[in-house]
Design an enzyme around this catalytic site. Structure first.
Site, PDB file in Angstrom:
ATOM      1  N   ASP A  51       0.832  -1.196   0.000  1.00 42.18           N
ATOM      2  CA  ASP A  51       0.000   0.000   0.000  1.00 42.18           C
ATOM      3  C   ASP A  51       0.878   1.262   0.000  1.00 42.18           C
ATOM      4  OD1 ASP A  51      -2.391   1.663   0.764  1.00 42.18           O
ATOM      5  OD2 ASP A  51      -1.323   1.779   2.666  1.00 42.18           O
ATOM      6  N   GLU A 123      -1.619  -5.028  -4.263  1.00 43.81           N
ATOM      7  CA  GLU A 123      -0.778  -4.330  -3.284  1.00 43.81           C
ATOM      8  C   GLU A 123       0.274  -5.283  -2.703  1.00 43.81           C
ATOM      9  OE1 GLU A 123      -3.771  -0.841  -1.673  1.00 43.81           O
ATOM     10  OE2 GLU A 123      -3.583  -2.647  -0.457  1.00 43.81           O
TER      11      GLU A 123
END
Lengths: 224, 224
Positions: A51, A123
């Site tokens: 992320d 991610e």
């Protein structure tokens, strides 16, 4: 194990070969699978890292390539990219959905093609790539997936035709606006949508993802 | 120009010497100053970048150094660090407040010591350092500023004594809990606070920042 075909594609198409294959495996291991298989680690911590990796990679790209945008515009564009469902489409483009390790229950409930799961895996994969080969490898990967769409204007906050159209049409009261996918070629990928206003066809649009196709349809409708 | 004394301190204490001094200057240029001086760029775009730089640097540090924490704990700890007022205290520790270029109006209104401004400048500085020397230089800088406080447990979400104390005390109805700074040495820096419950002194705490001192006071009170 992540499939040989997938690893071959990753190497040939994206130039990526993992030094530590455990990281690659882990990026595709959902918690439901890890719970059923003793000793397996799920991808959630890689997702935590990925992320932040994506946030910086994209910020850096925008900062360097869009020198004319001000801070507010850069921030909006970044959040359009990071918060979009787009990551799930990139994940599909690279074939992630076939590699995910899922528990039995999750598999049966159709989790494999759930957008949020594909976003998480995207991610996690970037987190794993960052740990394995550093930021420059992530940048190279995104150059082949995410950045081209940025440059096509798909995330450009200053040109949100859908919102613009909605605002224009709704001045005169509630109006029903619908976008329907009428054709889809996942291999390229290309999406075609049609825009219906009060159930009447108004325009069609095509694009590399649904969002882009919808924007194009809205832009055409606005011109009318 | 950023002061010679500041640059000397940056070099001697933190091992940082900018290749591109324009970036360093820009990191300290507030929009109010840029508006009054033609041709000057403000730090806002560096702040946009620095925000993501800090997010990744801290995520990476937590991922590598806290292998026992799960994803939820890592996320809470990251947001405690990134959202805290702490950045403004690190900024003061390095002496940023004396280097900021402010417009006349902002200077008069006391913006120089405003926490939010110092936080912004801390982000901008890290954005500039990243552009000038890459992520490893940022990591080295944070190792001398932010990371020691992480390791002291200042941001540890699992040990939030203040919340714990509040919850315990308020079981029996509304209670007035106050923390007051009673001593402050900005040069080290050290803060001492006293904790008052219904205006009665209950405990004192000291720490490298206000938050840490308050946590310590709350922890002592909990033990009683």
């Amino acid at each position: 194990m992540v499939s040989v075909a997938f690893k071959k594609n990753l190497k040939e198409k994206y130039g990526i070969e993992f030094n530590n294959e455990d990281l690659l495996e882990r990026a595709f291991t959902h918690s439901s699978y890890a719970n059923e298989h003793h000793g397996k680690h799920n991808y959630e911590k890689l997702e935590f890292l990925g992320d932040a990796v994506l946030e910086l990679a994209i910020s850096d790209y925008l900062y360097r390539n869009y020198p004319k945008l001000n801070e507010g515009q850069l921030t909006r564009m970044r959040s359009n990219i990071v918060r979009t469902e787009g990551f799930s489409e990139f994940a599909k483009e690279v074939g992630f959905q076939n590699e995910i390790y899922l528990g039995n229950g999750e598999e049966k409930s159709g989790a494999r093609n759930r957008k949020t799961l594909l976003e998480d895996v995207f991610e996690a994969f970037n987190g794993a790539l960052f740990l394995d080969q550093g930021m420059s490898a992530v940048q190279r990967f995104l150059k082949q997936t995410v950045y081209p769409l940025i440059d096509e204007g798909d995330f450009d906050a200053s040109r949100d035709y859908k919102t613009e159209l909605q605002e224009k049409l709704q001045i005169n009261g509630a109006i029903d606006i619908k976008y329907e996918v009428i054709a889809e070629d996942e291999s390229v990928p290309t999406f075609t949508v049609q825009l219906l206003v009060n159930n009447q066809k108004v325009a069609t649009g095509t694009g590399r993802n649904k969002k882009a196709a919808e924007q194009q349809a809205a832009a055409k409708a606005l011109k009318k």
